[in-house]
Design a protein around this motif. Structure first.
Motif, mmCIF file in Angstrom:
data_model
loop_
_atom_site.group_PDB
_atom_site.id
_atom_site.type_symbol
_atom_site.label_atom_id
_atom_site.label_comp_id
_atom_site.label_asym_id
_atom_site.label_seq_id
_atom_site.Cartn_x
_atom_site.Cartn_y
_atom_site.Cartn_z
ATOM 1 N N LYS A 119 0.803 -1.230 0.000
ATOM 2 C CA LYS A 119 0.000 0.000 0.000
ATOM 3 C C LYS A 119 0.833 1.276 0.000
ATOM 4 C CE LYS A 119 -4.042 -2.099 0.455
ATOM 5 N NZ LYS A 119 -5.073 -2.086 -0.579
ATOM 6 N N THR A 120 2.038 1.218 0.596
ATOM 7 C CA THR A 120 2.722 2.495 0.838
ATOM 8 C C THR A 120 4.201 2.532 0.443
ATOM 9 O OG1 THR A 120 3.403 1.945 3.107
ATOM 10 C CG2 THR A 120 1.224 2.906 2.850
ATOM 11 N N ALA A 121 4.721 1.484 -0.191
ATOM 12 C CA ALA A 121 6.177 1.454 -0.458
ATOM 13 C C ALA A 121 6.634 2.652 -1.286
ATOM 14 C CB ALA A 121 6.563 0.154 -1.144
ATOM 15 N N GLY A 122 5.809 3.079 -2.245
ATOM 16 C CA GLY A 122 6.204 4.195 -3.111
ATOM 17 C C GLY A 122 6.379 5.487 -2.338
ATOM 18 N N VAL A 123 5.417 5.811 -1.509
ATOM 19 C CA VAL A 123 5.514 7.053 -0.729
ATOM 20 C C VAL A 123 6.550 6.899 0.378
ATOM 21 C CG1 VAL A 123 3.579 6.599 0.844
ATOM 22 C CG2 VAL A 123 4.192 8.932 0.309
ATOM 23 N N ALA A 124 6.690 5.677 0.909
ATOM 24 C CA ALA A 124 7.699 5.423 1.954
ATOM 25 C C ALA A 124 9.097 5.737 1.419
ATOM 26 C CB ALA A 124 7.617 3.977 2.426
ATOM 27 N N VAL A 125 9.371 5.323 0.205
ATOM 28 C CA VAL A 125 10.665 5.602 -0.426
ATOM 29 C C VAL A 125 10.873 7.110 -0.555
ATOM 30 C CG1 VAL A 125 11.869 5.498 -2.658
ATOM 31 C CG2 VAL A 125 10.891 3.411 -1.669
ATOM 32 N N LYS A 126 9.819 7.812 -0.951
ATOM 33 C CA LYS A 126 9.942 9.271 -1.133
ATOM 34 C C LYS A 126 10.241 9.972 0.200
ATOM 35 C CE LYS A 126 6.870 11.175 -4.045
ATOM 36 N NZ LYS A 126 7.255 11.541 -5.424
ATOM 37 N N TRP A 127 9.570 9.541 1.248
ATOM 38 C CA TRP A 127 9.869 10.107 2.577
ATOM 39 C C TRP A 127 11.310 9.777 2.969
ATOM 40 C CZ3 TRP A 127 4.468 8.180 4.206
ATOM 41 C CH2 TRP A 127 3.587 9.258 4.366
ATOM 42 N N ALA A 128 11.675 8.507 2.814
ATOM 43 C CA ALA A 128 13.012 8.058 3.241
ATOM 44 C C ALA A 128 14.115 8.822 2.508
ATOM 45 C CB ALA A 128 13.154 6.554 3.005
ATOM 46 N N ARG A 129 13.901 9.103 1.234
ATOM 47 C CA ARG A 129 14.919 9.842 0.462
ATOM 48 C C ARG A 129 15.151 11.241 1.020
ATOM 49 N NH1 ARG A 129 12.816 8.491 -5.650
ATOM 50 N NH2 ARG A 129 13.560 6.335 -5.740
ATOM 51 N N LEU A 130 14.114 11.807 1.658
ATOM 52 C CA LEU A 130 14.246 13.146 2.251
ATOM 53 C C LEU A 130 14.737 13.087 3.700
ATOM 54 C CD1 LEU A 130 10.949 14.770 0.867
ATOM 55 C CD2 LEU A 130 13.283 15.170 0.061
ATOM 56 N N GLY A 131 15.050 11.881 4.174
ATOM 57 C CA GLY A 131 15.580 11.730 5.534
ATOM 58 C C GLY A 131 14.521 11.510 6.594
ATOM 59 N N HIS A 132 13.247 11.405 6.197
ATOM 60 C CA HIS A 132 12.188 11.130 7.173
ATOM 61 C C HIS A 132 12.227 9.642 7.544
ATOM 62 C CE1 HIS A 132 10.913 15.158 6.406
ATOM 63 N NE2 HIS A 132 10.652 14.904 5.127
ATOM 64 N N ARG A 133 11.699 9.323 8.730
ATOM 65 C CA ARG A 133 11.799 7.935 9.219
ATOM 66 C C ARG A 133 10.478 7.201 9.047
ATOM 67 N NH1 ARG A 133 15.342 11.852 11.433
ATOM 68 N NH2 ARG A 133 17.364 10.863 11.562
ATOM 69 N N VAL A 134 10.547 6.085 8.375
ATOM 70 C CA VAL A 134 9.339 5.294 8.108
ATOM 71 C C VAL A 134 9.510 3.903 8.702
ATOM 72 C CG1 VAL A 134 7.785 4.402 6.326
ATOM 73 C CG2 VAL A 134 9.077 6.512 5.903
ATOM 74 N N LYS A 135 8.472 3.439 9.385
ATOM 75 C CA LYS A 135 8.471 2.064 9.887
ATOM 76 C C LYS A 135 7.240 1.341 9.344
ATOM 77 C CE LYS A 135 9.474 -0.078 14.146
ATOM 78 N NZ LYS A 135 9.336 -0.227 15.590
#
Ligand SMILES: [Zn+2]
Length: 300
Positions: free
Chosen positions: A42-58
């Motif tokens: 459901k969220t891998a695409g947006v998770a990658v975008k957040w992670a690239r900006l240094g945000h933390r995703v779990k």
């Protein structure tokens, strides 16, 4: 001597506390799925975008997925799926966690409400994403209920006192689904994942037991239409066809929302999208805050 040492320790502890309270300006996102593939799908695409900006995703799987296969089950499958989820998270640049609850047996119990409350608090989440409580699978439904039940509890000081309560209520979001009753999924947020789609596929590629073997719905027969593991290129192309159709369908269905958020030209050009609906129980973000939480609309 000891006294000054203690004063120093107390001072350092205060500094740490202060730093924690202040934060580092990065967003903290936690996604709950029922099984070790749901949050990823459901969220891998947006998770990658957040992670690239240094945000933390779990990405959290609330059950261990131990009946999620047509040919194998139990402890070995749970271990296999946790390993897959960890490999996927590594490809996406995020963290993953699999809770040890049997697949197909999740209940919206008080015990689980407290568990979810603690997991959200421990991550100090700004954004929480989960299934809606209307879904074909009971585990999906109860994840939705548990997240709703935790949405207020995470801010209440005298429950689960072993984990500090959140002073700011996170924004709670539902991930997309196609179910129509009692009401269809109605997104408030649509994100282009055109620039992270390939990396999403890299992640999903690791979820072999589900993405290629079909999980609980697979069979010896259905495996025949999937290219074998020995043919990596054909396998990857097969995966891209399936997911390309799925994600472009999501973009087409919510095209108007994409145009509203990205503007006419960019919104029309989006090929692949992931979409989210704001749950009314957590913090209700303004249109302005949505753009801060999803800092992708002005870029590119
Ligand atoms: Zn599932």
């Amino acid at each position: 001597m000891i006294r000054s040492f203690l004063i120093l320790v107390a001072f350092l502890a205060q500094l740490t506390l202060h730093a924690e309270e202040k934060g580092d300006g990065k967003l903290r996102i936690i996604v709950f799925g029922a099984h070790p593939d749901d949050a990823e799908y459901k969220t891998a695409g947006v998770a990658v975008k957040w992670a690239r900006l240094g945000h933390r995703v779990k990405l959290v799987s609330v059950t261990n997925g131990d009946i999620g296969h047509w040919k194998e089950a139990g402890g070995p499958l749970a271990i296999r799926r946790a390993t897959e989820a960890a490999a996927c998270a590594k490809k996406l640049g995020v963290t993953s966690q699999v809770l040890d609850i049997h697949d197909g047996e999740l209940l919206p119990s008080l015990e689980n409400r407290k568990l979810i409350t603690r997991v959200i608090r421990e991550w100090k989440a700004d954004i929480v994403i989960a299934h809606r409580p209307w879904d074909y699978h009971p585990d999906h439904r109860y994840v939705g209920v548990l997240i709703q039940d935790a949405a207020f509890m995470v801010t209440v000081p005298f429950i689960c006192q072993d984990v500090p309560y959140l002073k700011k209520n996170p924004v709670f979001l539902y991930s997309s689904d196609g179910f129509q009753k009692p009401y269809p999924f109605t997104p408030d947020i649509a994100v282009s994942v055109d620039d992270s789609f390939e990396q999403k596929l890299d992640g999903i590629h690791e979820l072999t037991s589900q993405a290629y073997e079909g999980g609980a719905s697979g069979s010896e027969e259905s495996m025949k239409s999937v290219p074998p593991a020995s043919d990596e290129v054909a396998r990857r192309a097969w995966l891209k066809r399936r997911w390309g159709a799925r994600q472009s369908n999501e973009a087409d269905r919510y095209r108007e929302l994409l145009i509203k958020l990205y503007g006419e030209e960019k919104g029309k050009a989006v090929k692949y999208a992931e979409t989210f609906e704001v749950c009314e129980y957590g913090r209700r973000p303004s249109a302005e805050e949505i753009k801060q939480l999803f800092p992708f609309y002005d870029a590119k």
